[in-house]
Design a protein around this motif. Sequence first.
Motif, PDB file in Angstrom:
ATOM      1  N   GLY A   1       9.640  22.068 -32.281  1.00  0.00           N
ATOM      2  CA  GLY A   1      10.571  21.871 -31.189  1.00  0.00           C
ATOM      3  C   GLY A   1      10.878  20.416 -30.900  1.00  0.00           C
ATOM      4  N   TYR A   2      10.768  20.062 -29.603  1.00  0.00           N
ATOM      5  CA  TYR A   2      11.069  18.701 -29.145  1.00  0.00           C
ATOM      6  C   TYR A   2       9.828  17.804 -29.074  1.00  0.00           C
ATOM      7  CZ  TYR A   2      15.722  20.295 -27.715  1.00  0.00           C
ATOM      8  OH  TYR A   2      17.009  20.779 -27.702  1.00  0.00           O
ATOM      9  N   TRP A   3       8.719  18.230 -29.604  1.00  0.00           N
ATOM     10  CA  TRP A   3       7.504  17.418 -29.523  1.00  0.00           C
ATOM     11  C   TRP A   3       7.664  16.040 -30.165  1.00  0.00           C
ATOM     12  CZ3 TRP A   3       3.708  17.928 -26.273  1.00  0.00           C
ATOM     13  CH2 TRP A   3       3.422  19.173 -25.738  1.00  0.00           C
ATOM     14  N   PRO A   4       8.323  15.907 -31.318  1.00  0.00           N
ATOM     15  CA  PRO A   4       8.513  14.558 -31.871  1.00  0.00           C
ATOM     16  C   PRO A   4       9.291  13.642 -30.927  1.00  0.00           C
ATOM     17  CG  PRO A   4       8.934  16.207 -33.551  1.00  0.00           C
ATOM     18  CD  PRO A   4       8.818  16.936 -32.255  1.00  0.00           C
ATOM     19  N   ALA A   5      10.313  14.186 -30.247  1.00  0.00           N
ATOM     20  CA  ALA A   5      11.083  13.374 -29.294  1.00  0.00           C
ATOM     21  C   ALA A   5      10.221  12.966 -28.118  1.00  0.00           C
ATOM     22  CB  ALA A   5      12.302  14.152 -28.806  1.00  0.00           C
ATOM     23  N   ALA A   6       9.356  13.865 -27.656  1.00  0.00           N
ATOM     24  CA  ALA A   6       8.462  13.533 -26.539  1.00  0.00           C
ATOM     25  C   ALA A   6       7.543  12.368 -26.911  1.00  0.00           C
ATOM     26  CB  ALA A   6       7.635  14.758 -26.144  1.00  0.00           C
ATOM     27  N   ILE A   7       7.035  12.391 -28.146  1.00  0.00           N
ATOM     28  CA  ILE A   7       6.170  11.298 -28.607  1.00  0.00           C
ATOM     29  C   ILE A   7       6.964  10.000 -28.718  1.00  0.00           C
ATOM     30  CG2 ILE A   7       4.759  10.477 -30.539  1.00  0.00           C
ATOM     31  CD1 ILE A   7       4.060  13.436 -31.070  1.00  0.00           C
ATOM     32  N   GLY A   8       8.170  10.084 -29.256  1.00  0.00           N
ATOM     33  CA  GLY A   8       9.015   8.901 -29.368  1.00  0.00           C
ATOM     34  C   GLY A   8       9.353   8.315 -28.007  1.00  0.00           C
ATOM     35  N   LEU A   9       9.668   9.173 -27.047  1.00  0.00           N
ATOM     36  CA  LEU A   9       9.958   8.710 -25.691  1.00  0.00           C
ATOM     37  C   LEU A   9       8.738   8.035 -25.072  1.00  0.00           C
ATOM     38  CD1 LEU A   9      12.031  11.750 -24.404  1.00  0.00           C
ATOM     39  CD2 LEU A   9      12.862   9.401 -24.580  1.00  0.00           C
TER      40      LEU A   9
END
Length: 441
Positions: free
Chosen positions: A154-162
């Motif tokens: 899902g959006y977990w990579p974006a959460a880490i990047g943020l």
Amino acid sequence: MSSISAHGLGGADDLPISGSLAIVGGTAALAISFVVLLLAWRQPRFGRAGHELAVPPPIARVLDGSWFRAGLRVMGIAFLAFMLWPALLGRNDLANPLLGVTYAWLWVGLVPLSLLFGPALRAMSPVRTLAELLDKGTGRSGGEGVVPYPAALGYWPAAIGLLTFVWLELISPSSTDVGVVRLWFAFYLAAMLLGWAVFGTTWIGRADPFEVYSTLVGRLSLWSRSASGRLVLVSPLRNLSRLRPEPGLVAVVAVLLGSTAYDSWSSSATWIRYVQSNEVDVTRLGTALMVVIILVVGTTFAVASMTTAVDTRRSARKELPRRLAHSLVPIIVGYMIAHYLTFLVEYGQQTLIQMSDPVGSGANLFGTADMEVNYWLSQNPTVLASIKVLAIVVGHVLGVMAAHDRAISLLPRRHHVVGQLALLAAMVGYTFMGLYLLFGS
């Protein structure tokens, strides 16, 4: 010279009323709005099909045209190419426009840009353009990767990047070091292209922190797509309700909301006095505090969401936080406006001035080098403070509306009141803390 950290929060004395009255009034307004919704809004509205206004064909043809899309792509790549100049050859100080472009134009400027035009970054993203060019160069069709993108990711990579970005901006002692910012973007580009090579362009839509951020905020715009892909205009909350509840969505909104709350607290007199009166490692302490705040935001929202469940199955309860996570987007936008408005307006102007002289050579490329920053907002604190209170309260009221509409579509009628109480309590808590951090700390 403006400081990169000059977020200009103001204080309780800036208000035409006392800070305590603003806090009580804001939280009361949220509670009253919930009661009104219970009485007047008994059927879900946003999930219904239709209620769209088709964009006139001549305008739609232009906006969907290949030349228009190509023009946006060229603009994105051209801007990236220009920014490589100060990034690689510019001075390592606050006069380098790379810092203002990163923290003011990109991070904060994405909010008004996406509210007005939808997921604007997706349309002009240099990362997407590079990926599409590489797709054509390698003969890959449809943006497919070597393996399908795992749905569970899902959006977990974006959460880490943020999380890494807000840490760089708010905590890192090297946040204004041009070399460090340049290095962060190098890792960011490498991660995006490596993920693209494996998972295709789906990776960019789920992992690019800036694109995901812009897309979330863009859900509050009037621009949307019908089920057939036609460009339409739709009410912002109806548009928001169409956000797909994927894994990691709660983590993304928790990072956005929690990091802004941390920034408010770290700018408070209480925090500054504590840091100055104790021998502490500010970087480690700040990192720990921000992570704790993000976890508290995410956990309280998840627990409050799961208590709305009537179905006792564990799988059904686990789905609820992501199905209700869209309701935090208006709150995030309200926080961003309240906290960063002055920063965007004033440091954004300073960045425009600096863009004419990207490497500090005395140039005036765009004729803006002789401009002066307009400090009207800072010079009118009552207006500024009122905007901040309205942004937070309106954001929370819209969030309650979005959550209420989704909750009554999930709950049987006899549970419409009791089932939403925990979620209401969480949002009242967010309102109270938001106003307290902004004006009372």
